[in-house]
Design a protein around this motif. Sequence first.
Motif, PDB file in Angstrom:
ATOM      1  N   ILE A 183       0.854  -1.189   0.000  1.00 59.24           N
ATOM      2  CA  ILE A 183       0.000   0.000   0.000  1.00 59.24           C
ATOM      3  C   ILE A 183       0.888   1.236   0.000  1.00 59.24           C
ATOM      4  O   ILE A 183       2.019   1.186   0.466  1.00 59.24           O
ATOM      5  CB  ILE A 183      -0.946   0.038   1.212  1.00 59.24           C
ATOM      6  N   CYS A 184       0.374   2.293  -0.549  1.00 56.26           N
ATOM      7  CA  CYS A 184       1.164   3.525  -0.649  1.00 56.26           C
ATOM      8  C   CYS A 184       1.264   4.196   0.725  1.00 56.26           C
ATOM      9  O   CYS A 184       0.259   4.423   1.386  1.00 56.26           O
ATOM     10  CB  CYS A 184       0.537   4.483  -1.659  1.00 56.26           C
ATOM     11  N   LEU A 185       2.504   4.465   1.119  1.00 57.57           N
ATOM     12  CA  LEU A 185       2.733   5.088   2.419  1.00 57.57           C
ATOM     13  C   LEU A 185       3.052   6.575   2.314  1.00 57.57           C
ATOM     14  O   LEU A 185       3.508   7.176   3.271  1.00 57.57           O
ATOM     15  CB  LEU A 185       3.888   4.379   3.127  1.00 57.57           C
ATOM     16  N   ALA A 186       2.839   7.143   1.135  1.00 56.71           N
ATOM     17  CA  ALA A 186       3.035   8.591   1.029  1.00 56.71           C
ATOM     18  C   ALA A 186       2.055   9.274   1.972  1.00 56.71           C
ATOM     19  O   ALA A 186       0.955   8.776   2.198  1.00 56.71           O
ATOM     20  CB  ALA A 186       2.805   9.044  -0.409  1.00 56.71           C
ATOM     21  N   TRP A 216      10.933   8.757   0.794  1.00 52.22           N
ATOM     22  CA  TRP A 216       9.910   8.468  -0.222  1.00 52.22           C
ATOM     23  C   TRP A 216       9.210   7.148   0.093  1.00 52.22           C
ATOM     24  O   TRP A 216       9.834   6.211   0.583  1.00 52.22           O
ATOM     25  CB  TRP A 216      10.547   8.345  -1.603  1.00 52.22           C
ATOM     26  N   CYS A 217       7.961   7.080  -0.256  1.00 53.98           N
ATOM     27  CA  CYS A 217       7.261   5.806  -0.218  1.00 53.98           C
ATOM     28  C   CYS A 217       7.850   4.917  -1.306  1.00 53.98           C
ATOM     29  O   CYS A 217       8.165   5.387  -2.393  1.00 53.98           O
ATOM     30  CB  CYS A 217       5.770   6.032  -0.487  1.00 53.98           C
ATOM     31  N   LEU A 218       8.016   3.649  -0.992  1.00 61.61           N
ATOM     32  CA  LEU A 218       8.618   2.749  -1.979  1.00 61.61           C
ATOM     33  C   LEU A 218       7.629   1.707  -2.477  1.00 61.61           C
ATOM     34  O   LEU A 218       8.007   0.615  -2.874  1.00 61.61           O
ATOM     35  CB  LEU A 218       9.871   2.088  -1.383  1.00 61.61           C
ATOM     36  N   CYS A 219       6.364   2.052  -2.462  1.00 64.44           N
ATOM     37  CA  CYS A 219       5.394   1.152  -3.078  1.00 64.44           C
ATOM     38  C   CYS A 219       5.660   1.139  -4.579  1.00 64.44           C
ATOM     39  O   CYS A 219       6.394   1.974  -5.095  1.00 64.44           O
ATOM     40  CB  CYS A 219       3.961   1.601  -2.795  1.00 64.44           C
ATOM     41  N   GLU A 220       5.047   0.239  -5.274  1.00 62.75           N
ATOM     42  CA  GLU A 220       5.438   0.061  -6.672  1.00 62.75           C
ATOM     43  C   GLU A 220       5.215   1.300  -7.552  1.00 62.75           C
ATOM     44  O   GLU A 220       6.129   1.722  -8.258  1.00 62.75           O
ATOM     45  CB  GLU A 220       4.739  -1.162  -7.260  1.00 62.75           C
ATOM     46  N   PRO A 221       4.043   1.901  -7.493  1.00 63.63           N
ATOM     47  CA  PRO A 221       3.868   3.106  -8.330  1.00 63.63           C
ATOM     48  C   PRO A 221       4.856   4.222  -7.967  1.00 63.63           C
ATOM     49  O   PRO A 221       5.417   4.863  -8.853  1.00 63.63           O
ATOM     50  CB  PRO A 221       2.427   3.538  -8.030  1.00 63.63           C
ATOM     51  N   CYS A 222       5.075   4.439  -6.668  1.00 65.59           N
ATOM     52  CA  CYS A 222       6.017   5.493  -6.275  1.00 65.59           C
ATOM     53  C   CYS A 222       7.431   5.151  -6.750  1.00 65.59           C
ATOM     54  O   CYS A 222       8.152   6.003  -7.259  1.00 65.59           O
ATOM     55  CB  CYS A 222       6.003   5.704  -4.759  1.00 65.59           C
ATOM     56  N   THR A 223       7.813   3.894  -6.584  1.00 68.53           N
ATOM     57  CA  THR A 223       9.160   3.485  -6.966  1.00 68.53           C
ATOM     58  C   THR A 223       9.395   3.640  -8.461  1.00 68.53           C
ATOM     59  O   THR A 223      10.456   4.088  -8.887  1.00 68.53           O
ATOM     60  CB  THR A 223       9.408   2.020  -6.549  1.00 68.53           C
TER      61      THR A 223
HETATM   62 ZN   LIG Z   1       3.583   5.024  -2.662  1.00 62.74          ZN
END
Ligand SMILES: [Zn+2]
Length: 432
Positions: free
Chosen positions: A281-284, A332-339
């Motif tokens: 899940i996105c942690l931004a 930075w969030c390292l979820c897949e979309p963010c990465t």
């Molecule tokens: Zn994210």
Amino acid sequence: MSLTLDAILSSQSSLLQEAAEALPHQFTQCTYAKGHIRQSVYLCLTCAVPRGICSACSIACHTDHEQLELFPKRNFRCDCPTDALAHPCALHKTHEAANDANAYGQNFRGVFCRCAREYDPRKERETMIQCLACEDWFHESCLNLRERPPSRGPTPEPAQEAAEADADDTTSDVSDNLPPPLLRASDYDSFVCGACVRSIDVVKRYAGTPGALMVIQDSPGDNWKIIGTDEPESMALGFEAKQEPNSDSAEVGAKRARSASPSSADLSQAKKPRLSSAPSICLAPPPSLVAQSILSNYKPSETAPGLEGTREEKQILGFGDVFLTEGFRGRWCLCEPCTSQLKKYRYLLDEEETYEPPQDPDSGLSLEELGLRALQRLPRDRAIDGIRAFNEMRDDLMHHLRPFAQEGKEVTEADIRAFFDARMQAAKSGQS
Ligand SMILES: [Zn+2]
Ligand SMILES: [Zn+2]
Ligand SMILES: [Zn+2]
Ligand SMILES: [Zn+2]
Ligand SMILES: [Zn+2]
Ligand SMILES: [Zn+2]
């Protein structure tokens, strides 16, 4: 090591080439062969084409030309030995085709910032700040960090207080004799201009959240203020941070963040992703509504000054510039979309290396080293005009050394040091 300068002095203007030949490996190699690297780039105003040359070429090939230092540009290959510049390269003798992969922004026309002003080192009083993404330079006043000060008249250059000026290579030193800006260089680590924030989704998402400061105005005429100053949580350690919400000082947070920050290589082949480095899940942090409204509604033209007209329609005002605080690369969030976003902009994840000309291993201090050291002791906003200062200093040095040559005496390192000491001393007493 001493130098016999008879030969060198026979042609004053060729001093630097000759010194470079006598003292190899110091500004004697054009960086062309290294390909596209991040390096200091110089604009030659005399050659008057929107191309860039490396630091060695700026000294060896365009010695007598007027130049402007553009400071580091990433992915840049020296244009000196190419068809693009008529002036021949003295260092890289092979004739090369014009570079087609370099990016030539407005800086290569001698123009800087969203106000598109020319840089005049004799008049500029403000610190300029480099955008991490586009690498253009911005005036503090154009970032709403201060009022635009009146330009200064030509004054003699003080050469002291410069030792502390080299700490931060993305700002051009303290604005002289001006009140402090709304944000000081120590308040943040990197700056991303509003245009770049709009084009990089992950930065846009973080804008105005803790650790991604923005300068805003609630309504026209209000004071500019900063949002995003709450203590940043380490997003790479998001779960942990939530369990102990008030445990981290900024320093600890930054250190943790750093150790949790994977390299790009790790990211590209995360085989067994740990929960903290590849959350599903996105942690931004929740987006800042104020920031998002500025970024989506208000699109200042990049170059038009006088934006007051458009400002008035908006309740909340700002350019969308983001100032990322210490440790941002690990947050930075390292979820897949963010990465996948971050991997496109590697400088957001890893600090970049900037090429520096190699040290001369087997000489004492060369003339150029001495000159450049003196240059480094100049405050940053003066160093941007470094070539001109360097040329002046070279002429003075030649004047100082000519009697040695005329008498056939050897010049020692001590003689050269004495010159610089006297020069520094003169600058200090001239200032008080
Ligand atoms: Zn994210
Ligand atoms: Zn070069
Ligand atoms: Zn030139
Ligand atoms: Zn060259
Ligand atoms: Zn400006
Ligand atoms: Zn930018």
